[in-house]
Design a protein around this motif. Structure first.
Motif, PDB file in Angstrom:
ATOM      1  N   MET A  82       8.236   3.482   2.241  1.00  0.00           N
ATOM      2  CA  MET A  82       7.228   2.420   2.315  1.00  0.00           C
ATOM      3  C   MET A  82       7.852   1.057   2.553  1.00  0.00           C
ATOM      4  SD  MET A  82       4.546   3.589  -0.653  1.00  0.00           S
ATOM      5  CE  MET A  82       3.589   2.113  -0.453  1.00  0.00           C
ATOM      6  N   GLN A  83       9.085   0.851   2.064  1.00  0.00           N
ATOM      7  CA  GLN A  83       9.728  -0.445   2.229  1.00  0.00           C
ATOM      8  C   GLN A  83       9.988  -0.771   3.703  1.00  0.00           C
ATOM      9  OE1 GLN A  83      11.191   2.243   0.925  1.00  0.00           O
ATOM     10  NE2 GLN A  83      13.299   2.433   1.624  1.00  0.00           N
ATOM     11  N   GLU A  84       9.911   0.225   4.591  1.00  0.00           N
ATOM     12  CA  GLU A  84      10.124   0.001   6.015  1.00  0.00           C
ATOM     13  C   GLU A  84       8.823  -0.197   6.791  1.00  0.00           C
ATOM     14  OE1 GLU A  84      12.531   3.227   7.444  1.00  0.00           O
ATOM     15  OE2 GLU A  84      14.152   2.803   6.032  1.00  0.00           O
ATOM     16  N   ASP A  85       7.677  -0.211   6.112  1.00  0.00           N
ATOM     17  CA  ASP A  85       6.379  -0.330   6.791  1.00  0.00           C
ATOM     18  C   ASP A  85       6.304  -1.568   7.675  1.00  0.00           C
ATOM     19  OD1 ASP A  85       5.619   2.001   5.551  1.00  0.00           O
ATOM     20  OD2 ASP A  85       4.062   1.077   4.300  1.00  0.00           O
ATOM     21  N   ALA A  86       6.818  -2.681   7.206  1.00  0.00           N
ATOM     22  CA  ALA A  86       6.728  -3.933   7.971  1.00  0.00           C
ATOM     23  C   ALA A  86       7.499  -3.862   9.280  1.00  0.00           C
ATOM     24  CB  ALA A  86       7.226  -5.102   7.128  1.00  0.00           C
ATOM     25  N   ASP A  87       8.492  -2.987   9.348  1.00  0.00           N
ATOM     26  CA  ASP A  87       9.309  -2.863  10.560  1.00  0.00           C
ATOM     27  C   ASP A  87       8.756  -1.841  11.548  1.00  0.00           C
ATOM     28  OD1 ASP A  87      11.096  -4.690   9.416  1.00  0.00           O
ATOM     29  OD2 ASP A  87      12.250  -3.082   8.459  1.00  0.00           O
ATOM     30  N   ALA A  88       7.691  -1.143  11.185  1.00  0.00           N
ATOM     31  CA  ALA A  88       7.133  -0.115  12.070  1.00  0.00           C
ATOM     32  C   ALA A  88       6.544  -0.760  13.327  1.00  0.00           C
ATOM     33  CB  ALA A  88       6.051   0.674  11.334  1.00  0.00           C
ATOM     34  N   PRO A  89       6.624  -0.077  14.449  1.00  0.00           N
ATOM     35  CA  PRO A  89       6.096  -0.630  15.706  1.00  0.00           C
ATOM     36  C   PRO A  89       4.567  -0.547  15.813  1.00  0.00           C
ATOM     37  CG  PRO A  89       7.065   1.526  16.089  1.00  0.00           C
ATOM     38  CD  PRO A  89       7.327   1.185  14.644  1.00  0.00           C
ATOM     39  N   TYR A  90       3.914  -0.073  14.765  1.00  0.00           N
ATOM     40  CA  TYR A  90       2.457   0.073  14.744  1.00  0.00           C
ATOM     41  C   TYR A  90       1.988  -0.140  13.309  1.00  0.00           C
ATOM     42  CZ  TYR A  90       4.111   4.582  13.124  1.00  0.00           C
ATOM     43  OH  TYR A  90       4.780   5.559  12.431  1.00  0.00           O
ATOM     44  N   PRO A  91       0.702  -0.440  13.120  1.00  0.00           N
ATOM     45  CA  PRO A  91       0.201  -0.600  11.739  1.00  0.00           C
ATOM     46  C   PRO A  91       0.278   0.735  10.990  1.00  0.00           C
ATOM     47  CG  PRO A  91      -1.364  -1.486  13.336  1.00  0.00           C
ATOM     48  CD  PRO A  91      -0.325  -0.750  14.116  1.00  0.00           C
ATOM     49  N   VAL A  92       0.867   0.719   9.824  1.00  0.00           N
ATOM     50  CA  VAL A  92       1.028   1.926   9.010  1.00  0.00           C
ATOM     51  C   VAL A  92      -0.207   2.092   8.132  1.00  0.00           C
ATOM     52  CG1 VAL A  92       2.419   3.021   7.215  1.00  0.00           C
ATOM     53  CG2 VAL A  92       3.528   1.710   9.050  1.00  0.00           C
ATOM     54  N   LEU A  93      -0.769   3.300   8.138  1.00  0.00           N
ATOM     55  CA  LEU A  93      -1.929   3.588   7.294  1.00  0.00           C
ATOM     56  C   LEU A  93      -1.458   3.927   5.887  1.00  0.00           C
ATOM     57  CD1 LEU A  93      -4.395   5.798   9.356  1.00  0.00           C
ATOM     58  CD2 LEU A  93      -4.923   3.693   8.133  1.00  0.00           C
ATOM     59  N   ARG A  94      -1.973   3.222   4.923  1.00  0.00           N
ATOM     60  CA  ARG A  94      -1.724   3.515   3.515  1.00  0.00           C
ATOM     61  C   ARG A  94      -3.065   3.479   2.778  1.00  0.00           C
ATOM     62  NH1 ARG A  94       3.218   5.752   3.314  1.00  0.00           N
ATOM     63  NH2 ARG A  94       4.825   4.396   4.180  1.00  0.00           N
ATOM     64  N   ILE A  95      -3.224   4.377   1.822  1.00  0.00           N
ATOM     65  CA  ILE A  95      -4.385   4.314   0.937  1.00  0.00           C
ATOM     66  C   ILE A  95      -4.249   3.035   0.126  1.00  0.00           C
ATOM     67  CG2 ILE A  95      -5.473   5.394  -1.089  1.00  0.00           C
ATOM     68  CD1 ILE A  95      -6.067   6.866   1.506  1.00  0.00           C
ATOM     69  N   ILE A  96      -5.376   2.353  -0.076  1.00  0.00           N
ATOM     70  CA  ILE A  96      -5.360   1.101  -0.837  1.00  0.00           C
ATOM     71  C   ILE A  96      -6.232   1.245  -2.080  1.00  0.00           C
ATOM     72  CG2 ILE A  96      -4.826  -0.327   1.188  1.00  0.00           C
ATOM     73  CD1 ILE A  96      -7.810  -1.095   1.286  1.00  0.00           C
ATOM     74  N   ASP A  97      -6.008   0.362  -3.030  1.00  0.00           N
ATOM     75  CA  ASP A  97      -6.751   0.425  -4.294  1.00  0.00           C
ATOM     76  C   ASP A  97      -8.263   0.331  -4.088  1.00  0.00           C
ATOM     77  OD1 ASP A  97      -4.559   0.833  -5.986  1.00  0.00           O
ATOM     78  OD2 ASP A  97      -4.179  -1.315  -6.175  1.00  0.00           O
ATOM     79  N   ALA A  98      -8.707  -0.368  -3.056  1.00  0.00           N
ATOM     80  CA  ALA A  98     -10.151  -0.487  -2.809  1.00  0.00           C
ATOM     81  C   ALA A  98     -10.786   0.878  -2.540  1.00  0.00           C
ATOM     82  CB  ALA A  98     -10.416  -1.430  -1.631  1.00  0.00           C
ATOM     83  N   GLN A  99     -10.045   1.805  -1.951  1.00  0.00           N
ATOM     84  CA  GLN A  99     -10.579   3.148  -1.726  1.00  0.00           C
ATOM     85  C   GLN A  99     -10.720   3.904  -3.047  1.00  0.00           C
ATOM     86  OE1 GLN A  99      -7.536   3.546   1.428  1.00  0.00           O
ATOM     87  NE2 GLN A  99      -9.082   4.757   2.532  1.00  0.00           N
ATOM     88  N   VAL A 100      -9.778   3.719  -3.946  1.00  0.00           N
ATOM     89  CA  VAL A 100      -9.865   4.322  -5.278  1.00  0.00           C
ATOM     90  C   VAL A 100     -11.053   3.723  -6.024  1.00  0.00           C
ATOM     91  CG1 VAL A 100      -8.660   4.640  -7.481  1.00  0.00           C
ATOM     92  CG2 VAL A 100      -7.367   4.710  -5.325  1.00  0.00           C
ATOM     93  N   GLU A 101     -11.195   2.416  -5.943  1.00  0.00           N
ATOM     94  CA  GLU A 101     -12.296   1.723  -6.632  1.00  0.00           C
ATOM     95  C   GLU A 101     -13.653   2.156  -6.089  1.00  0.00           C
ATOM     96  OE1 GLU A 101     -11.018  -2.285  -5.964  1.00  0.00           O
ATOM     97  OE2 GLU A 101      -9.343  -2.072  -7.373  1.00  0.00           O
ATOM     98  N   ARG A 102     -13.741   2.427  -4.784  1.00  0.00           N
ATOM     99  CA  ARG A 102     -15.003   2.919  -4.217  1.00  0.00           C
ATOM    100  C   ARG A 102     -15.372   4.266  -4.824  1.00  0.00           C
ATOM    101  NH1 ARG A 102     -13.654   4.786   0.549  1.00  0.00           N
ATOM    102  NH2 ARG A 102     -14.054   6.897  -0.131  1.00  0.00           N
ATOM    103  N   LEU A 103     -14.386   5.154  -4.961  1.00  0.00           N
ATOM    104  CA  LEU A 103     -14.654   6.447  -5.592  1.00  0.00           C
ATOM    105  C   LEU A 103     -15.148   6.255  -7.022  1.00  0.00           C
ATOM    106  CD1 LEU A 103     -11.629   8.652  -4.426  1.00  0.00           C
ATOM    107  CD2 LEU A 103     -13.998   8.744  -3.605  1.00  0.00           C
ATOM    108  N   GLU A 104     -14.536   5.343  -7.755  1.00  0.00           N
ATOM    109  CA  GLU A 104     -14.954   5.093  -9.136  1.00  0.00           C
ATOM    110  C   GLU A 104     -16.392   4.590  -9.199  1.00  0.00           C
ATOM    111  OE1 GLU A 104     -11.902   2.425 -10.500  1.00  0.00           O
ATOM    112  OE2 GLU A 104     -10.526   4.073 -10.981  1.00  0.00           O
ATOM    113  N   ARG A 105     -16.750   3.676  -8.300  1.00  0.00           N
ATOM    114  CA  ARG A 105     -18.140   3.182  -8.272  1.00  0.00           C
ATOM    115  C   ARG A 105     -19.114   4.313  -7.977  1.00  0.00           C
ATOM    116  NH1 ARG A 105     -15.782  -0.848  -5.358  1.00  0.00           N
ATOM    117  NH2 ARG A 105     -16.590  -0.033  -3.394  1.00  0.00           N
ATOM    118  N   GLU A 106     -18.763   5.161  -7.022  1.00  0.00           N
ATOM    119  CA  GLU A 106     -19.647   6.272  -6.668  1.00  0.00           C
ATOM    120  C   GLU A 106     -19.761   7.276  -7.806  1.00  0.00           C
ATOM    121  OE1 GLU A 106     -18.344   7.870  -2.903  1.00  0.00           O
ATOM    122  OE2 GLU A 106     -18.888   6.028  -1.824  1.00  0.00           O
TER     123      GLU A 106
END
Length: 190
Positions: free
Chosen positions: A79-103
């Motif tokens: 993950m520490q190399e994500d900023a150097d990737a030649p494309y946007p790296v997909l990572r799960i974010i806390d907002a997705q976890v929070e959406r599950l909790e709300r649902e």
């Protein structure tokens, strides 16, 4: 953009596969096991969705999309190399976890408290969602094994943990808001 114009490549015939960063690893590696389990979960959820409608169907579709994001996340080490990737790296974010909790909270608000464990079943959708719950738990075990040995996104592990809870509650919703739940009767067959 993903382009799949050739399905077989023969590059995995020797027992290795490429991660999303191009690194080659054994097909039995912890990382491949983790994202492979997520892929299996998504296929299992596709079967459940055949029986879904309305709001549950919409939510399942969002989760299926999340699971592709999760697979992409788990298939990229360091993950520490994500900023150097030649494309946007997909990572799960806390907002997705929070959406599950709300649902989960929204769905659970309409359910009576349980006084016993429930058996998987009732409606076809509920039975499939309980199968998804168990596959999600296995995927979570694979992701935590990966996180114990290599770097893994903590939000990805949290997402899988919440997702199995989501499937449990959604299974009750699919059983006429718990009215068709089949309660476990301890020692009933003695």
């Amino acid at each position: 953009m993903v382009v799949l114009n050739k399905i077989y490549t023969r590059t995995g015939d020797g027992g290795q596969t490429a991660l999303s960063n191009g690194e080659r690893v054994a097909k039995y590696s912890l990382r491949v096991d983790a994202y492979g389990s997520v892929d299996e979960l998504n296929a299992t959820l596709g079967l459940a969705r055949l029986h879904a409608s309305g709001e549950l169907d919409k939510r399942i579709l969002v989760i299926q999309n999340d699971l592709f994001d999760l697979g992409a996340d788990l298939s990229r080490p360091r993950m520490q190399e994500d900023a150097d990737a030649p494309y946007p790296v997909l990572r799960i974010i806390d907002a997705q976890v929070e959406r599950l909790e709300r649902e989960i909270d929204e769905m659970n608000a309409n359910l009576s408290p349980l006084r016993s464990f429930i058996l998987p079943g009732g409606s076809p959708l509920s039975a499939h969602l309980h199968l998804c719950r168990t596959v999600a738990r296995r995927a979570e075990r694979a992701a935590t094994a990966l996180a114990g040995e290599e770097d893994a996104n903590p939000a990805a592990v949290k997402y899988l943990n919440r997702l199995s809870d989501w499937f449990f509650v959604a299974g009750r919703v699919a059983n006429d808001n718990g009215q068709q739940d089949i309660l476990w009767v301890p020692g009933a067959s003695r």
